[in-house]
Design an enzyme around this catalytic site. Sequence first.
Site, mmCIF file in Angstrom:
data_model
loop_
_atom_site.group_PDB
_atom_site.id
_atom_site.type_symbol
_atom_site.label_atom_id
_atom_site.label_comp_id
_atom_site.label_asym_id
_atom_site.label_seq_id
_atom_site.Cartn_x
_atom_site.Cartn_y
_atom_site.Cartn_z
ATOM 1 N N GLY A 21 -7.726 39.944 27.380
ATOM 2 C CA GLY A 21 -6.304 40.235 27.155
ATOM 3 C C GLY A 21 -5.687 39.306 26.128
ATOM 4 O O GLY A 21 -5.063 39.755 25.147
ATOM 5 N N GLU A 176 -25.454 45.886 38.336
ATOM 6 C CA GLU A 176 -26.120 45.363 37.126
ATOM 7 C C GLU A 176 -27.082 44.229 37.456
ATOM 8 O O GLU A 176 -28.224 44.212 36.989
ATOM 9 C CB GLU A 176 -25.068 44.816 36.152
ATOM 10 C CG GLU A 176 -24.364 45.866 35.342
ATOM 11 C CD GLU A 176 -23.164 45.327 34.585
ATOM 12 O OE1 GLU A 176 -22.609 46.070 33.781
ATOM 13 O OE2 GLU A 176 -22.768 44.152 34.798
HETATM 14 C C1 LIG Z 1 -19.876 40.082 35.456
HETATM 15 C C2 LIG Z 1 -18.731 40.914 34.905
HETATM 16 C C3 LIG Z 1 -19.011 42.059 34.188
HETATM 17 C C4 LIG Z 1 -17.959 42.821 33.662
HETATM 18 N N1 LIG Z 1 -18.269 43.953 32.949
HETATM 19 C C5 LIG Z 1 -17.279 44.688 32.402
HETATM 20 C C6 LIG Z 1 -17.562 45.839 31.602
HETATM 21 O O1 LIG Z 1 -18.725 46.194 31.391
HETATM 22 N N2 LIG Z 1 -16.518 46.530 31.088
HETATM 23 C C7 LIG Z 1 -15.216 46.149 31.299
HETATM 24 O O2 LIG Z 1 -14.295 46.807 30.795
HETATM 25 N N3 LIG Z 1 -14.916 45.077 32.049
HETATM 26 C C8 LIG Z 1 -15.905 44.332 32.593
HETATM 27 N N4 LIG Z 1 -15.605 43.238 33.373
HETATM 28 C C9 LIG Z 1 -14.195 42.935 33.636
HETATM 29 C C10 LIG Z 1 -13.557 42.209 32.464
HETATM 30 O O3 LIG Z 1 -14.346 41.087 32.108
HETATM 31 C C11 LIG Z 1 -12.153 41.748 32.868
HETATM 32 O O4 LIG Z 1 -11.414 42.869 33.253
HETATM 33 C C12 LIG Z 1 -11.480 41.045 31.706
HETATM 34 O O5 LIG Z 1 -12.228 39.930 31.294
HETATM 35 C C13 LIG Z 1 -10.084 40.608 32.136
HETATM 36 O O6 LIG Z 1 -9.457 40.077 31.001
HETATM 37 P P1 LIG Z 1 -8.361 38.940 31.141
HETATM 38 O O7 LIG Z 1 -7.914 38.631 29.745
HETATM 39 O O8 LIG Z 1 -7.327 39.364 32.129
HETATM 40 O O9 LIG Z 1 -9.101 37.700 31.790
HETATM 41 P P2 LIG Z 1 -10.441 36.918 31.327
HETATM 42 O O10 LIG Z 1 -11.204 37.702 30.308
HETATM 43 O O11 LIG Z 1 -11.102 36.490 32.575
HETATM 44 O O12 LIG Z 1 -9.867 35.642 30.597
HETATM 45 C C14 LIG Z 1 -9.144 34.631 31.233
HETATM 46 C C15 LIG Z 1 -9.151 33.411 30.330
HETATM 47 O O13 LIG Z 1 -8.201 32.484 30.836
HETATM 48 C C16 LIG Z 1 -8.743 31.183 30.826
HETATM 49 N N5 LIG Z 1 -8.055 30.449 31.884
HETATM 50 C C17 LIG Z 1 -8.033 30.737 33.204
HETATM 51 N N6 LIG Z 1 -7.257 29.876 33.872
HETATM 52 C C18 LIG Z 1 -6.769 29.026 32.942
HETATM 53 C C19 LIG Z 1 -5.896 27.890 33.013
HETATM 54 N N7 LIG Z 1 -5.347 27.490 34.170
HETATM 55 N N8 LIG Z 1 -5.615 27.211 31.881
HETATM 56 C C20 LIG Z 1 -6.148 27.604 30.693
HETATM 57 N N9 LIG Z 1 -6.969 28.669 30.565
HETATM 58 C C21 LIG Z 1 -7.270 29.364 31.672
HETATM 59 C C22 LIG Z 1 -10.236 31.391 31.068
HETATM 60 O O14 LIG Z 1 -10.997 30.287 30.582
HETATM 61 C C23 LIG Z 1 -10.491 32.682 30.283
HETATM 62 O O15 LIG Z 1 -10.859 32.416 28.939
HETATM 63 C C24 LIG Z 1 -16.618 42.446 33.895
HETATM 64 C C25 LIG Z 1 -16.346 41.274 34.604
HETATM 65 C C26 LIG Z 1 -17.384 40.499 35.111
HETATM 66 C C27 LIG Z 1 -17.073 39.236 35.880
#
Ligand SMILES: Cc1cc2nc3c(=O)[nH]c(=O)nc-3n(C[C@H](O)[C@H](O)[C@H](O)COP(=O)(O)OP(=O)(O)OC[C@H]3O[C@@H](n4cnc5c(N)ncnc54)[C@H](O)[C@@H]3O)c2cc1C
Length: 265
Positions: A21, A176
């Site tokens: 995101g 997976e």
């Molecule tokens: C094993 C696995 C496989 C997946 N496979 C798929 C797939 O094939 N297709 C798909 O669409 N989705 C997949 N997903 C889901 C997808 O990864 C998530 O929906 C997506 O990453 C969410 O995005 P986000 O930006 O909300 O959070 P994230 O991508 O988790 O990013 C959060 C970020 O915030 C940072 N952060 C957290 N807390 C703090 C803090 N307190 N201070 C500073 N930084 C912080 C972290 O370091 C990280 O970089 C998978 C997830 C997992 C775990």
Amino acid sequence: MGFNIAGTDKKRIVIIGGGFGGLKLANRLKGSNFQIVLIDKNNYHQFPPLLYQVASSGLESSSISFPFRKIFQKRKDFFFRLAEVQAVVREKNLILTSIGELKYDYLIIASGTVTNFFGNEVIEKQTLPMKTIEEALILRNTLLSNFEKATICTDPQEKQALMNVVIVGGGATGVEISGVLAEMKHFVLPKDYPDLKQSEMNIYLVEGSPHLLAAMSEEASDNAKRFLEGMGVKVMLQKKVVDYKDDKVILDDDSSIETKTVVWV
Ligand SMILES: Cc1cc2nc3c(=O)[nH]c(=O)nc-3n(C[C@H](O)[C@H](O)[C@H](O)COP(=O)(O)OP(=O)(O)OC[C@H]3O[C@@H](n4cnc5c(N)ncnc54)[C@H](O)[C@@H]3O)c2cc1C
């Protein structure tokens, strides 16, 4: 120390988290009339869909992690800071972090989620989640070191616990990782661990609901089950893990599985 960010007339957008995101938003804001500050507790973006490959030694972690400073080279009025955000003080438009405070005009919280252990502290301490590269590497090291221990183990019960892997959760990640571990059993184990019998490695996939991939179609769910079982994975539906103690996963029907490796997904 601290943020040490140049002053500007532009409004400041602070993005917490450079995951899917946060990264997308930061890219979309390229050329906008805002100062952007991206904060992440890691200095790299990770690609979770391929974590299972890192856990099973199919890929190196560097193949699925991308340094923020490389991604954002040459971006104007853009700042990356390596820090953990600890609190947001909304009434002051301020965040508190491991490297100090920072004011914002607009705040985007894109910090993702944490693994849900349903409040069970024993399970939280003793099982292996797989949401980050760090956790995938811990899982990889656990699997490999358990195989090493199994090659020299003379106690049959202990050896079986070393060779059994229990995966809890039949969503996409559980499917997976089960599949890739089955491939490891068939193609890697016989070559790299000739002292171990392939048939001694058991992969259990435990799911509380009646279906794997519950969020997907019934056809996808049935196919996943059929393929996994064809690869030798023991799929256990409508079973819930309630505890893990003395190297035993305890299920809600009071049965148990001996194992030293429990993957909590
Ligand atoms: C094993 C696995 C496989 C997946 N496979 C798929 C797939 O094939 N297709 C798909 O669409 N989705 C997949 N997903 C889901 C997808 O990864 C998530 O929906 C997506 O990453 C969410 O995005 P986000 O930006 O909300 O959070 P994230 O991508 O988790 O990013 C959060 C970020 O915030 C940072 N952060 C957290 N807390 C703090 C803090 N307190 N201070 C500073 N930084 C912080 C972290 O370091 C990280 O970089 C998978 C997830 C997992 C775990």
